[in-house]
Write an enzyme that holds these catalytic residues in place. Structure first.
Site, PDB file in Angstrom:
ATOM      1  N   LYS A 174       0.853  -0.523   0.189  1.00  0.00           N
ATOM      2  CA  LYS A 174       0.269   0.060   0.012  1.00  0.00           C
ATOM      3  C   LYS A 174       0.863   1.377   0.250  1.00  0.00           C
ATOM      4  O   LYS A 174       0.581   2.501  -0.833  1.00  0.00           O
ATOM      5  CB  LYS A 174      -0.914  -0.436   1.419  1.00  0.00           C
ATOM      6  N   ASN A 175       2.042   1.226   0.851  1.00  0.00           N
ATOM      7  CA  ASN A 175       2.800   2.702   1.242  1.00  0.00           C
ATOM      8  C   ASN A 175       3.417   3.161  -0.472  1.00  0.00           C
ATOM      9  O   ASN A 175       4.117   3.510  -0.252  1.00  0.00           O
ATOM     10  CB  ASN A 175       3.247   2.419   2.352  1.00  0.00           C
ATOM     11  N   ASP A 208       3.834   0.942  11.607  1.00  0.00           N
ATOM     12  CA  ASP A 208       2.369   0.575  11.767  1.00  0.00           C
ATOM     13  C   ASP A 208       3.120  -1.242  11.665  1.00  0.00           C
ATOM     14  O   ASP A 208       1.719  -2.034  11.807  1.00  0.00           O
ATOM     15  CB  ASP A 208       3.165  -0.074   9.615  1.00  0.00           C
ATOM     16  N   ARG A 232      -8.965  -0.582   4.503  1.00  0.00           N
ATOM     17  CA  ARG A 232      -8.437   0.514   3.561  1.00  0.00           C
ATOM     18  C   ARG A 232      -6.512   0.161   3.769  1.00  0.00           C
ATOM     19  O   ARG A 232      -6.357   0.562   2.172  1.00  0.00           O
ATOM     20  CB  ARG A 232      -7.735   1.852   4.583  1.00  0.00           C
ATOM     21  N   ARG A 266       0.543  14.866  12.741  1.00  0.00           N
ATOM     22  CA  ARG A 266       0.610  14.507  11.165  1.00  0.00           C
ATOM     23  C   ARG A 266       0.473  15.802  11.009  1.00  0.00           C
ATOM     24  O   ARG A 266      -0.489  16.156   9.591  1.00  0.00           O
ATOM     25  CB  ARG A 266      -0.379  12.848  10.903  1.00  0.00           C
ATOM     26  N   CYS A 272      -5.841   8.112   8.964  1.00  0.00           N
ATOM     27  CA  CYS A 272      -6.383   7.433  10.577  1.00  0.00           C
ATOM     28  C   CYS A 272      -5.315   9.125  11.695  1.00  0.00           C
ATOM     29  O   CYS A 272      -4.233   9.659  11.253  1.00  0.00           O
ATOM     30  CB  CYS A 272      -4.791   6.560  10.286  1.00  0.00           C
ATOM     31  N   VAL A 324       7.090   7.784  16.691  1.00  0.00           N
ATOM     32  CA  VAL A 324       6.890   7.868  15.680  1.00  0.00           C
ATOM     33  C   VAL A 324       5.563   8.902  15.519  1.00  0.00           C
ATOM     34  O   VAL A 324       5.604   9.977  14.965  1.00  0.00           O
ATOM     35  CB  VAL A 324       7.090   7.000  14.986  1.00  0.00           C
ATOM     36  N   ASP A 352       4.329  20.603   8.288  1.00  0.00           N
ATOM     37  CA  ASP A 352       4.964  21.488   7.064  1.00  0.00           C
ATOM     38  C   ASP A 352       6.098  21.358   6.989  1.00  0.00           C
ATOM     39  O   ASP A 352       6.671  21.962   6.023  1.00  0.00           O
ATOM     40  CB  ASP A 352       5.373  22.003   9.181  1.00  0.00           C
ATOM     41  N   LEU A 353       6.788  19.801   7.268  1.00  0.00           N
ATOM     42  CA  LEU A 353       7.854  19.139   6.078  1.00  0.00           C
ATOM     43  C   LEU A 353       7.838  19.544   5.050  1.00  0.00           C
ATOM     44  O   LEU A 353       8.723  19.893   3.982  1.00  0.00           O
ATOM     45  CB  LEU A 353       8.708  18.176   6.805  1.00  0.00           C
TER      46      LEU A 353
END
Ligand code: UD1
Length: 418
Positions: free
Chosen positions: A22-23, A305, A397, A122, A117, A327, A125-126
């Site tokens: 997925k990622n 994850d 998802r 989250r 999620c 994280v 800004d970066l």
């Protein structure tokens, strides 16, 4: 409304094939906005998030069609829209990944602030810091964020945290910026390497993906390519825990074993036998698994994850296990649900202590987020009686028919319509 029901199951046995990641699929789909010729993607997982990203691409003017169940053809030659609809952005945080490609291809992008999620603030800004460094003008209010630039110019961007999404978005924006962009303290996840490989196939000039310094030399134009998405290390890890928690014997196929190192290390540490082959891993559980400690970190550290799924396993490991989540600041929502099943867990800020118990008990629980949902499936496999999991759209998802894969290994798991 659908629920997943998990009944106490025998030890899982057999072989199961892992789907595409997925990622990796989501940023690569977003990156498909950059190419002006046909793009064919293989091993695309069948997931709600992928469906949403395809809708986003179509809404921007890309042509998207399925050639086979896991193969998609995309053509973005006629890309004509730079605004993403609120309904789509709000469904999935990763829709934000279209910003970098739109900015570099069309010179502008306007997006509602994304959903996804609920596992922490989250912020983005970066991502914006990177766009700004390339010369973009950023406008932001509570509801939306826009970036504009007639002429992006390469620059050095230092990320204060190696954010996966920011690294990907900046990398995509830089593909057609003038000159060289350097991303320092870049995320090193395998999915970033897959994105970089894909972009290079389209004609980009990216070096260093997979290390903390990525160099991108801007090119004038990106074309087409055929690319196969890497296997999903998180799905693989979830199935591997299925073997450990049920004291089973499971082989997961279609994996890149080096991507699974933190997972195999922790499974070995708690006492499982783990055998690696070229593209498969066999996990054998037993009656004497011991407590372990986990601290989530950016890759190659232990993946956040996989935190919830490991916590499901820890509930029955002998002794006291600990989890430190570094994280995300709010990723313990599964704890309350596991406690409904009898688990002995206490939380203090970002750390959790889990004292192993003899058995869990089936209960009515909620998939509070994607990986929390997977943790509840795993817990349900060993709980006495039945576990009813609600809000399973979170699970859909990110898992390609989770119940089919577990059922193939002998689990008593099914979906009911209420
Ligand atoms: C990606 C993954 C997600 C995984 C996460 C961490 C996708 C589609 N999703 O999410 O499954 O859990 O990596 O491995 O690939 N942060 C900032 N500012 C920013 C961006 C992020 O402070 O601009 C913070 C976040 O709040 C979070 C941390 O950085 O605390 C990690 O986020 P990031 O690596 O960006 O995760 P995602 O790309 O959203």
């Amino acid at each position: 409304m659908e629920k997943i029901v998990v009944e106490k199951s025998p030890p899982l046995q057999g072989t199961v094939r892992v789907s595409g990641a997925k990622n990796a699929a989501l940023p690569i789909l977003a990156a498909s906005l950059l190419g002006t010729e046909d793009i064919i993607l293989d091993e695309v997982p069948n997931l709600k998030d992928v469906e949403i990203m395809c809708e986003v691409l179509k809404s921007l003017g890309s042509f998207v069609e399925y050639l086979e169940p896991n193969t998609i053809r995309i053509n973005s030659k006629n890309l004509n829209n730079y605004e993403t609809k609120y309904e789509l952005m709000n469904k999935m945080r990763a829709s934000f990944l279209v910003m970098g490609p739109l900015l570099t291809r069309l010179g502008k992008t306007k997006n509602s602030l994304p959903g996804g999620c609920a596992i922490g603030a989250r912020p983005i800004d970066l991502h914006l810091k990177g766009f700004k460094a390339l010369g973009a003008d950023i406008k932001q209010n509570d509801d939306e964020v826009s970036a504009y630039s007639d002429n992006l110019i390469g620059n050095t961007v230092y990320l204060d945290f190696p954010s996966v999404g920011a690294t990907e978005n900046i990398m995509m924006a830089a593909t057609m910026a003038e000159g060289e962009t350097i991303i320092d303290n870049a995320a090193m996840e395998p999915e970033i390497v897959d994105l970089s490989n894909f972009l290079n196939k389209l004609g980009a000039d990216i070096r260093g993906a997979g290390t903390s310094t990525i160099r991108i030399k801007g090119v004038k134009y990106l074309g087409g390519a055929r690319h196969s998405i890497i296997p999903d290390r998180i799905e693989a890890g979830t199935l591997m825990i299925g073997a450990a928690i049920t004291k089973g014997d499971v082989t997961v196929e279609n994996v890149i074993t080096s991507h699974l190192k933190p997972i195999t290390a922790k499974l070995k540490e708690c006492g499982c036998i783990v055998e690696e082959d070229i593209d498969s891993i066999r996990v054998i559980g037993n009656n004497n698994l011991r407590a372990i400690d986990i601290k989530t970190m950016p890759y190659p550290g232990f993946p956040t994850d996989m935190q919830a799924q490991f916590m499901a396993l820890m509930t029955i490991l002998e002794g006291k296990s600990t989890v430190i989540e570094t994280v995300f600041e709010n990723r313990f929502m599964h704890v309350e649900e596991l406690k409904k099943m009898g688990a002995n867990i206490t939380i203090e800020e970002r750390s959790a202590t889990i004292v192993g118990i003899k058995k869990l008990i089936g209960a009515e629980v909620r998939a509070t987020d994607l990986r929390a949902g997977a943790a509840l499936v795993l817990a349900g496999l060993i709980a006495e009686g039945k576990t009813y999991i609600d809000e399973i759209y979170h699970i859909d998802r990110g898992y390609d028919k989770i119940e089919d894969k577990f059922r193939k290994l002998g689990a008593n798991i099914y979906r009911i319509e209420l």
